[in-house]
Enzyme design. Structure first.
Site, PDB file in Angstrom:
ATOM      1  N   ASP A 151      37.982  33.050  29.352  1.00 47.70           N
ATOM      2  CA  ASP A 151      37.373  34.396  29.717  1.00 47.70           C
ATOM      3  C   ASP A 151      37.631  34.869  27.610  1.00 47.70           C
ATOM      4  O   ASP A 151      37.662  34.313  27.244  1.00 47.70           O
ATOM      5  CB  ASP A 151      39.076  34.634  29.832  1.00 47.70           C
ATOM      6  N   ASP A 179      35.917  41.851  37.555  1.00 45.14           N
ATOM      7  CA  ASP A 179      37.975  41.840  38.424  1.00 45.14           C
ATOM      8  C   ASP A 179      37.650  42.453  39.454  1.00 45.14           C
ATOM      9  O   ASP A 179      38.759  42.294  40.042  1.00 45.14           O
ATOM     10  CB  ASP A 179      38.316  42.429  37.454  1.00 45.14           C
TER      11      ASP A 179
HETATM   12  C1  GLA Z   1      40.521  38.893  32.784  1.00 43.16           C
HETATM   13  C2  GLA Z   1      39.630  38.087  33.769  1.00 43.16           C
HETATM   14  C3  GLA Z   1      41.099  37.655  35.532  1.00 43.16           C
HETATM   15  C4  GLA Z   1      42.080  36.717  34.940  1.00 43.16           C
HETATM   16  C5  GLA Z   1      42.682  37.568  33.592  1.00 43.16           C
HETATM   17  C6  GLA Z   1      43.507  36.810  33.356  1.00 43.16           C
HETATM   18  O1  GLA Z   1      41.184  40.354  33.378  1.00 43.16           O
HETATM   19  O2  GLA Z   1      38.773  38.340  34.418  1.00 43.16           O
HETATM   20  O3  GLA Z   1      39.967  37.194  36.297  1.00 43.16           O
HETATM   21  O4  GLA Z   1      41.569  35.434  34.862  1.00 43.16           O
HETATM   22  O5  GLA Z   1      41.809  37.954  32.505  1.00 43.16           O
HETATM   23  O6  GLA Z   1      44.223  37.741  32.536  1.00 43.16           O
END
Ligand code: GLA
Length: 696
Positions: free
Chosen positions: A449, A517
Site C-alpha cells: 500500500d 477502497d
Molecule cells: C488503504 C487501503 C485499504 C486498507 C487501508 C489500511 O486505504 O486501500 O484497503 O488497507 O489502507 O490502512
C-alpha cells in the site's frame, strides 16, 4: 520491422496495423503513418505529414517522433535540454539504427554537443502494441547536461475532422471514471504531480474521431508504464493536427546528467485498432498477459481481507476467528490488513515499525500463519513500505529519511510522511525488513500500500534532488523485483489507498491491483468499467463486504455484491463473525460458483455489454465457453430491462445454458439478447454460463 534505405523509412507491422516513420532531411525522426496495414513500398509512397508555412509565423513543420526545442517548433516538446553554456534545444544528426528481432533502435546525437539519444520501438510479433521509450546519454567528459523534460514517446493521429479523447478521472473511492470529450484546439495536460500514478488521472489516453463505439471505429490508445509522477500533453493545433507526448515527471522538475551518465525512460505503449474501444481493451488485456504480467497463466485465488472487518483492532484471536470462517467458505488466501505491527492502533502511530504488535501477537505471527495454513489457505499480509508515521521508532531514529526540504513544513497526510526510497540507506533498510518478514513466515502475498502523495519532495544535501521523483519509483520497482526473485512463490497486490497506483509499470512486478477502497457494488460497476479499459479482469481485486456498505451506506443483496466482484478476482472483505448462517451458506455457494467460471473470467476475452436502462454486463469468452454477468442496480416502475444482447457469439451456432439446459441460437443472442430472468426490484443480477451446444 522493415527499413527502406532509399527513403530512410522504417515500417513496424503488427497483426492488424502498421506504423511508419522516416528520417527527414534535417535528421529528425518524423511520423508518417499509424493505422491500417501497409507494405514497405506503400509506406514509402506516403507523403510526410507536413503542415505548410502560410506566413512568416510558421515554418513547414512535420510531426516529430520526439519533438525537441529547436528550429521553428512551437508545440509541446518531448525532450528539453540545456547545455552548460546556456544553449538549449537539439539539432539532430542520425548515427545509425539497429534491429534486433522486434526491437528497433534509432541512434541520434546532437550536431554539436555530446548528447546521444536512442529512440526505441518494440513489437512482440503477436499483436498491435508498440512499446516505445527513450535513452539519453551525456557522452561528454566535463560538463553536465540539464534535462528539463525527457518523454518516452510522442504519438500522432492521422488527420480527421474531429478528435475525441477518452481518459480516466477520479479520486479516492471513485477511481477509473471514463470521460470522453472533444479534444479542444489547445494543449490538454493529463498528469499526476503526486509521486504516485494517482487516483485522479490514470496514464492512459485514447484518441478517436468522435464516432468510435464499443464495437467499431478507429481508436489510437496509449498507456504509460510508470508508477510515479507523469505527464501526457495532448496538442490539437488549429490546422487539425493532433499529437500527444508523455513520460515520467511533471512540469518544473529538472535532472542533471553528469558526464558519462545516461537516463532511460519508462515505456509509453500504443496500439491502433479499427474495431472500437472493446477491441482496444482486449488488445491491451492480451498484451498485459503476454508481456507485462509475470504469472499470467496462474489463476488468482479467492482471498479474504480483514480491513473492513477489524479496522485497526487487530489481534491473533480476532484474525483466527475470521480465518476459520473464511476457510469454511472456500477462501484460498487469508490476508491480514493494517494494524498488526508496532504501535499501530490507529492511523496516528506505528507506520515504519514492522514487527508484530506484542499485545495483539504475543508469540509473533507464527501461530496465525500456521493456523491459516492448517485451514488450507495461503497467508498474506498488508505492508506500507514507503511510509512512516512521525510517531514511530523509525522516524525517531531517522528523521532525515523522509522527503523534506530545509525551512519548510513536513506536511502530514493521514498522519504520515513519505520515506525517500531514492536514498540507498532507506531503500536497503526497507528491502531488508521485507525480505526478513517474507522469509520468516513464508509469506505468500503482500498487499503493498501507499497512502499519501509526495509533498516537500526535497533531498537536502543531494546535488540533484529532483532525481528522487524518478529514483523513488525505481527503488520501489527494484525492491519488488528483488523480493520476487528471492521468493519465487511471493505474489504482490498493488494498492495506493485503493486504485491510486494502477499502471503497466507496477503490473510488471505485481499480480493484481486493489482497484478501489469503495466496495459498494453499485459504485463498483462504474469503477470496474473504467478499470477494464486497459487492465484485464484477472488483475482486478474486488471484495464482497458488509451491507450496508461502510462508504455509501447502501444496502444490497449478497448475491448482487458477489456478482459484481465475480467480474474480476474476488475476495471477501466483510466481518464474517457477524454474517448469519444463511449468508455464510449462500457465500460458500457463490464462491463455489465463481470457481466454476473463473478460468473463463480470468483467462478469457472480455466483452463489455450495455443493456437498456441501467442494465450493464460483461461477457467473457474462452474457446467455447461463455460467462455472462449482468447487473441492474435500479429500475423505474414498469421498466423491466430487455434481454441483454451478447457480443461474441457466432450467429450460426447454438448455445446451451449449462445450469438450466435452455438453448439459444447465436443469431438470437446477438439480435434479441439473452433473457436474464432478473428478479424484480433494485440490485438485481444474473450469472449465466453458456457453451456452444455441439460441445456440451
Ligand atoms: C488503504 C487501503 C485499504 C486498507 C487501508 C489500511 O486505504 O486501500 O484497503 O488497507 O489502507 O490502512
Amino acid at each position: 520491422m522493415l527499413f527502406h534505405p532509399d527513403h530512410r523509412l522504417w515500417l513496424l507491422r503488427g497483426a492488424t496495423s502498421a506504423y511508419a516513420i522516416r528520417l527527414a532531411e534535417d535528421d529528425s525522426v518524423r511520423h508518417v503513418h499509424w493505422g491500417a496495414v501497409l507494405t514497405l513500398d506503400q509506406a514509402a509512397e506516403l507523403p510526410e505529414r507536413v503542415s505548410p508555412a502560410a506566413s512568416s509565423f510558421e515554418a513547414e513543420a512535420g510531426v516529430d517522433e520526439l519533438a525537441v526545442e529547436g528550429g521553428a517548433r512551437f508545440g509541446p516538446p518531448s525532450l528539453l535540454v540545456r547545455f552548460a553554456d546556456g544553449t538549449r534545444g537539439v539539432e539532430w544528426r542520425y548515427t545509425g539504427h539497429d534491429i534486433d528481432g522486434g526491437h528497433l533502435r534509432i541512434h541520434l546525437r546532437d550536431r554539436h554537443y555530446p548528447l546521444h539519444v536512442t529512440l526505441n520501438y518494440r513489437m512482440h510479433g503477436d499483436g498491435d502494441v508498440i512499446e516505445r521509450w527513450t535513452n539519453v546519454e551525456n557522452r561528454g567528459d566535463d560538463a553536465p547536461v540539464t534535462v528539463l523534460r525527457c518523454d518516452s514517446a510522442a504519438w500522432a493521429a492521422p488527420h480527421r475532422p474531429h478528435y475525441r479523447m477518452s481518459h480516466l478521472v477520479g479520486g479516492w473511492n471513485s477511481e477509473f471514471q471514463v470521460r470522453r470529450t472533444d479534444v479542444p484546439v489547445a494543449e490538454t495536460v493529463l498528469t499526476s504531480r503526486r509521486g504516485m500514478t494517482s487516483h485522479h488521472a490514470n496514464p492512459w489516453l485514447a484518441v478517436d474521431d468522435g464516432t468510435a463505439c464499443e464495437d467499431h471505429g478507429e481508436v489510437w490508445s496509449t498507456a504509460l508504464a510508470w508508477s510515479g509522477s507523469w505527464r501526457i500533453s495532448l496538442h490539437r493545433d488549429p490546422v487539425g493536427r493532433t499529437t500527444w507526448t508523455g513520460g515520467f515527471g511533471h512540469e518544473g522538475l529538472s535532472w542533471s546528467l553528469a558526464p558519462g551518465e545516461a537516463l532511460e525512460t519508462p515505456v509509453f505503449a500504443g496500439l491502433y485498432t479499427a474495431n472500437g474501444f472493446g477491441a482496444a481493451s482486449r488488445a491491451w488485456h492480451a498484451h498485459v498477459r503476454a508481456h507485462v504480467l509475470a504469472h499470467p497463466d496462474e489463476t488468482r485465488p479467492v482471498l479474504y481481507n480483514s480491513w473492513e472487518a477489524t479496522g485497526f483492532d487487530v489481534d491473533e484471536a480476532g484474525q483466527l476467528a475470521l480465518a476459520a470462517r473464511a476457510a469454511s467458505l472456500g477462501v484460498e488466501m487469508f490476508v491480514m490488513d493494517d494494524g498488526w505491527f508496532g504501535g499501530r492502533r490507529s492511523e496516528r502511530a506505528g507506520l515504519g515499525d514492522w514487527t508484530p504488535n506484542p499485545d495483539g501477537f504475543p508469540s509473533g505471527l507464527g501461530p496465525l500463519a500456521a493456523e491459516v495454513r492448517r485451514l488450507g489457505m495461503r497467508f498474506g499480509i498488508w505492508v506500507e513500505p514507503e511510509m512512516v508515521n512521525p510517531d514511530s521508532d523509525l522516524y525517531r531514529a531517522h528523521p532525515d529519511w523522509v522527503l523534506h526540504m530545509a525551512n519548510r513544513d513536513r506536511t502530514e497526510m493521514r498522519h504520515q510522511l513519505v520515506l525517500n526510497l531514492a536514498r540507498p540507506d532507506a531503500a536497503a533498510w526497507t528491502h531488508a525488513w521485507l525480505d526478513r518478514l517474507v522469509a520468516e513466515h513464508a509469506i505468500d502475498f503482500l498487499k503493498w500500500d501507499a497512502n499519501r502523495p509526495f509533498t516537500e519532495a526535497g533531498w537536502p544535501g543531494h546535488e540533484d534532488p529532483d532525481r528522487l521523483w524518478i529514483e523513488h519509483t525505481r527503488s520501489v520497482y527494484r525492491i519488488m523485483d528483488r523480493l520476487r526473485a528471492d521468493h519465487p512463490g511471493l505474489r504482490i497486490e498493488a494498492c495506493s489507498g485503493g486504485g491510486g497506483r494502477a499502471d503497466l509499470g507496477i503490473l510488471a512486478r505485481t499480480d493484481q491491483i486493489w482497484a478501489s477502497d469503495n466496495t459498494d457494488p453499485v459504485d463498483r460497476i462504474g469503477i470496474q468499467h473504467g478499470f477494464s479499459q486497459l487492465y484485464p479482469a484477472q488483475v482486478m481485486s474486488a471484495w464482497v463486504t458488509d451491507s450496508p456498505n461502510v462508504a455509501t451506506g447502501r444496502r444490497t443483496p449478497l448475491r448482487f455484491r458477489f456478482h459484481v466482484a465475480m467480474a474480476g478476482a474476488p475476495g471477501i472483505g466483510g466481518d464474517l463473525t457477524t454474517w448469519t448462517q444463511e449468508e455464510l451458506k449462500e457465500s460458500a455457494e457463490l464462491v463455489a460458483a465463481y470457481k466454476r467460471i473463473r478460468h473463463v473470467v480470468q483467462h478469457g476475452e472480455q466483452h463489455r455489454l450495455r443493456g437498456d436502462g441501467t442494465l450493464a454486463g460483461v461477457e467473457y469468452v474462452r474457446e467455447d465457453e461463455h460467462v455472462v454477468i449482468a447487473w441492474c442496480p435500479t429500475r423505474a416502475f414498469g421498466h423491466t430491462p430487455a434481454p441483454l444482447r451478447l457480443a461474441a457469439v457466432r450467429p450460426d451456432a447454438v448455445y446451451r445454458d449449462l445450469d438450466t439446459g435452455a438453448t439459444y441460437p447465436g443469431a438470437l443472442l446477438l439480435q434479441s439478447g439473452l433473457p436474464l430472468g432478473l428478479p424484480p426490484g433494485d440490485h438485481a443480477s444474473a450469472l449465466v454460463r453458456l457453451r456452444r451446444a455441439d460441445q456440451v
